[in-house]
Design a protein around this motif. Structure first.
Motif, short mmCIF file in Angstrom:
data_model
loop_
_atom_site.label_atom_id
_atom_site.label_comp_id
_atom_site.label_asym_id
_atom_site.label_seq_id
_atom_site.Cartn_x
_atom_site.Cartn_y
_atom_site.Cartn_z
N TYR A 13 -20.83 -13.33 -10.22
CA TYR A 13 -21.28 -13.02 -11.58
C TYR A 13 -20.32 -12.10 -12.32
O TYR A 13 -20.63 -11.63 -13.41
CB TYR A 13 -22.66 -12.36 -11.53
CG TYR A 13 -23.73 -13.26 -10.94
CD1 TYR A 13 -24.31 -14.27 -11.70
CD2 TYR A 13 -24.17 -13.09 -9.63
CE1 TYR A 13 -25.30 -15.10 -11.17
CE2 TYR A 13 -25.15 -13.91 -9.09
CZ TYR A 13 -25.71 -14.90 -9.86
OH TYR A 13 -26.69 -15.72 -9.33
N HIS A 31 -19.39 -13.37 -15.71
CA HIS A 31 -20.58 -13.30 -16.57
C HIS A 31 -20.74 -11.90 -17.14
O HIS A 31 -20.97 -11.73 -18.35
CB HIS A 31 -21.82 -13.69 -15.74
CG HIS A 31 -23.12 -13.49 -16.44
ND1 HIS A 31 -23.69 -14.44 -17.26
CD2 HIS A 31 -23.98 -12.42 -16.46
CE1 HIS A 31 -24.83 -13.97 -17.75
NE2 HIS A 31 -25.04 -12.75 -17.27
N LEU A 40 -29.14 -9.37 -15.08
CA LEU A 40 -28.09 -10.36 -15.34
C LEU A 40 -28.18 -10.91 -16.76
O LEU A 40 -27.16 -11.08 -17.43
CB LEU A 40 -28.20 -11.51 -14.33
CG LEU A 40 -27.54 -11.26 -12.97
CD1 LEU A 40 -27.91 -12.36 -11.98
CD2 LEU A 40 -26.02 -11.17 -13.13
#
Length: 660
Positions: A18, A21, A403
């Motif tokens: 991630y 991201h 997230l």
């Protein structure tokens, strides 16, 4: 340390998926903040200090000064007033102090409850507030516990009992030969941060500080206290395989660095341009203040041949892989990165007319895609490179629940990377939906033994920023020379023995266009100092640009106090600023006491904390001139520091005769 996120932290094997991201959304969050806040203006200076304490637990029977792991019990008491005020600010007075945890379970961070304001009289509130913090902290402790403002606990990681309560050095987060995981702040962020640095790096961190070679120190020095043959974790073999260097003090865990305490000052600027200007002008001052505040000469029970914490912390959080450290060809990683996350700044930030591209003379590594995205969204070259340089790093702690965020109202992804770039200066955008303005944080100074010293250094930096803005001072030198200065600042006795690059002429024709820094009714072009006229004239003939841009190597004394026929000196510049504003005699006299400490530390008539501690050890009757700081020496050192910090013991060689 700010408020901590709650959630489920991801191990590195999952978190790295991630990373892009977090980087992408972090940039979106920065752009949202910048576009909303780029025109934000503030009328006056607000600022605050951060003081960090190590809590010592005495075992008087065995003459052992340990570190207490009870800090979270203390925080529960210290934070009550602030929590009550946050719940119901109308019916509860604002607290005078604010408290936060730090990386170590033995550390406290105390700040003023509210920022200090812009008047010179506000500066006189600093020392009483620091004394109040120490008093309040002490009230939460047992009779055998004491909060000390020391940079590092001298026997962290030694054989035997140095923790209260005691734990064996076993734990899956740091896998250290010397310290247990129980020493780490229990919040999920910190064990995860520790483990993920190790996992990302592919090995434990390797901290090696040169040993101070005394008359009986073995040569070569091979540390007999390292458990060379321990076989609990795969990483145990690293010490034997070369991680532990001969003639060095070896440390292998984040706690040795992030367990160090410092004195940090944060300023709220008038606007984003002023914040960027302060960032640049204070960057060359960072190494000077690191050397001047040096107070960390002992690690893992040994005298080191360094005086400061900086390289210890830099090594303790160095998550770079072998490829990023240029030990292997790039295959899996994106960049060769020449510094740890914790180091000096790599570029200047301001677009002030005084800045010239030649000052950014090191090859800045930055993410070109992020840079292009920032430029396409209206961010200028300097700021775009700064942010895209920070974002070459991976996020180390990602919480699963965070997230997915609304990038228009959250800054968590941006701060995830911003807050784990620990540099000498930090440029801090306003938090979303907040009244807080653009800020800069000055981060290089070491914590001092007494509140008087910490106040003096805090006030010195505050007044220096006022002089910088009031007189349009220009401290630019090539950033490569700032890096060289950082290396010199770390050395033993740097204040007296080293020379540092500094700009010769700090007055230029380019003057800032923002408001005068409060408090100031005018920026006088001439002021009186010790019977000499100082011309503070920004309209200087620049026919010879090279000469006006010249820098030279100066002693700390020359940089702080000036030299005949040469650089004016930072304290004379501050005095010129004070002469240009309305300040009553009582306030000026009090400020002079603080500035006198800085002056005398710089000219060598007063010792740095590091020099005083080193001499204390060397003069101790139990010292065997073998570089070893034994349990009993450490006990006596901590007891003496306690007496000094409480005002029970006069130490004129450290504080002068009239500090009280």
């Amino acid at each position: 340390m700010g408020l901590l996120s709650l959630g489920t932290p991801l191990k590195w094997s999952e978190a790295k998926q991630y990373a892009d991201h977090v980087r992408s959304h972090g940039i979106d969050q920065f752009l949202a903040i910048y576009n909303k806040m780029k025109d934000k203006q503030k009328d006056c200076l607000l600022w605050g200090d951060e003081v960090e304490y190590i809590v010592i637990s005495y075992d008087d029977e065995h003459k052992n000064a340990k570190i207490s792991l009870r800090v979270f019990e203390m925080l529960a008491i210290l934070q009550v007033d602030e929590q009550e005020w946050l719940k119901d600010p109308e019916n509860h007075p604002a607290p005078a102090t604010s408290w936060r945890p730090e990386y170590g379970r033995f550390m406290l961070e105390g700040t003023p409850g509210s920022p200090y304001g812009s008047t010179l009289k506000d500066l006189l509130l600093v020392e009483p507030n620091m004394k109040l913090r120490r008093k309040l902290a002490r009230q939460t402790m047992k009779s055998n516990e004491i909060p000390l403002t020391i940079v590092s606990y001298p026997r962290l990681g030694c054989q035997g009992e140095f923790l209260d309560p005691h734990y064996e050095p076993l734990g899956d987060s740091c896998r250290s030969l010397f310290v247990p995981d129980e020493i780490i702040n229990p919040h999920a962020r910190f064990p995860t941060l520790t483990a993920n640095i190790r996992r990302r790096r592919g090995s434990k961190v390797a901290i090696n500080m040169p040993i101070f070679k005394d008359t009986n120190t073995p040569s070569p020095f091979i540390d007999p206290t390292i458990p060379w043959d321990r076989d609990v974790f795969p990483e145990d073999k690293e010490a034997k395989e070369g991680a532990a260097k001969p003639d060095h003090i070896y440390m292998d865990a984040m706690a040795f660095g992030m367990g160090c305490c410092c004195l940090q000052i944060t300023f709220q600027a008038c606007n984003v341009e002023e914040a960027r200007r302060l960032y640049d002008q204070l960057a060359p001052v960072g190494p000077i203040m690191l050397a001047l505040t040096a107070a960390a000469p002992i690690y893992r029970g040994y005298l080191a041949d360094v005086d400061c914490r900086w390289d210890v912390i830099a090594s303790s959080v160095d998550d770079r892989t072998p490829e990023e450290r240029d030990l292997k060809p790039l295959e899996n990683d994106r960049f060769v990165i020449n510094k740890s996350r914790y180091d000096s700044v790599d570029s200047y930030l301001s677009t002030d007319p005084m800045f010239k591209q030649k000052y950014n003379d090191i090859d800045l590594v930055y993410d070109e895609k992020i840079y292009e995205k920032l430029r396409a969204n209206g961010i200028d070259d300097q700021l775009a490179k700064h942010v895209s340089h920070l974002f070459i790093r991976d996020p180390l702690v990602i919480f699963r629940e965070l997230l997915d965020q609304d990038d228009n109202v959250s800054s968590d992804h941006f701060e995830n990377i911003q807050s784990t770039n620990w540099q000498t200066m930090r440029f801090k955008p306003p938090p979303p939906n907040s009244s807080i303005g653009w800020r800069v944080e000055f981060r290089s100074m070491e914590i001092q033994i007494t509140d008087f010293e910490n106040t003096a250094f805090a006030i010195f930096i505050v007044l220096l920023t006022r002089a910088i803005l009031s007189f349009g001072l220009n401290f630019y030198i090539p950033i490569s020379k700032v890096d060289e200065n950082m290396k010199k600042a770390h050395k033993r006795g740097a204040v007296m023995n080293e020379k540092f690059y500094f700009r010769k002429n700090v007055f230029t024709k380019h003057q800032p266009t923002s408001r005068q820094p409060s408090p100031s009714s005018s920026t006088s072009t001439s002021s009186k100092k010790n019977g000499h006229d100082e011309v503070l004239d920004g309209d200087i003939d620049e026919e010879n640009e090279d000469e006006l841009d010249a820098y030279e190597q100066m002693s700390i004394d020359e940089i702080i106090n000036g030299k005949s026929g040469g650089f004016t000196g930072l304290i004379p510049l501050i005095n010129s600023y004070l002469n240009s504003v309305n300040v009553d005699i009582e306030t000026r006299c009090q400020l002079s006491r603080y500035l006198d400490l800085i002056k005398r530390r710089a000219n060598g008539t007063l010792m740095t904390g590091a020099t005083w501690m080193r001499q204390f050890v060397q003069n101790h009757p139990d010292y065997k001139h073998d570089s070893v700081v034994s349990q009993e020496i450490n006990y006596d050192l901590m007891k003496t520091i306690e007496k000094i910090s409480n005002g029970e013991l006069e130490v004129p060689e450290l504080l002068g005769e009239q500090h009280a």
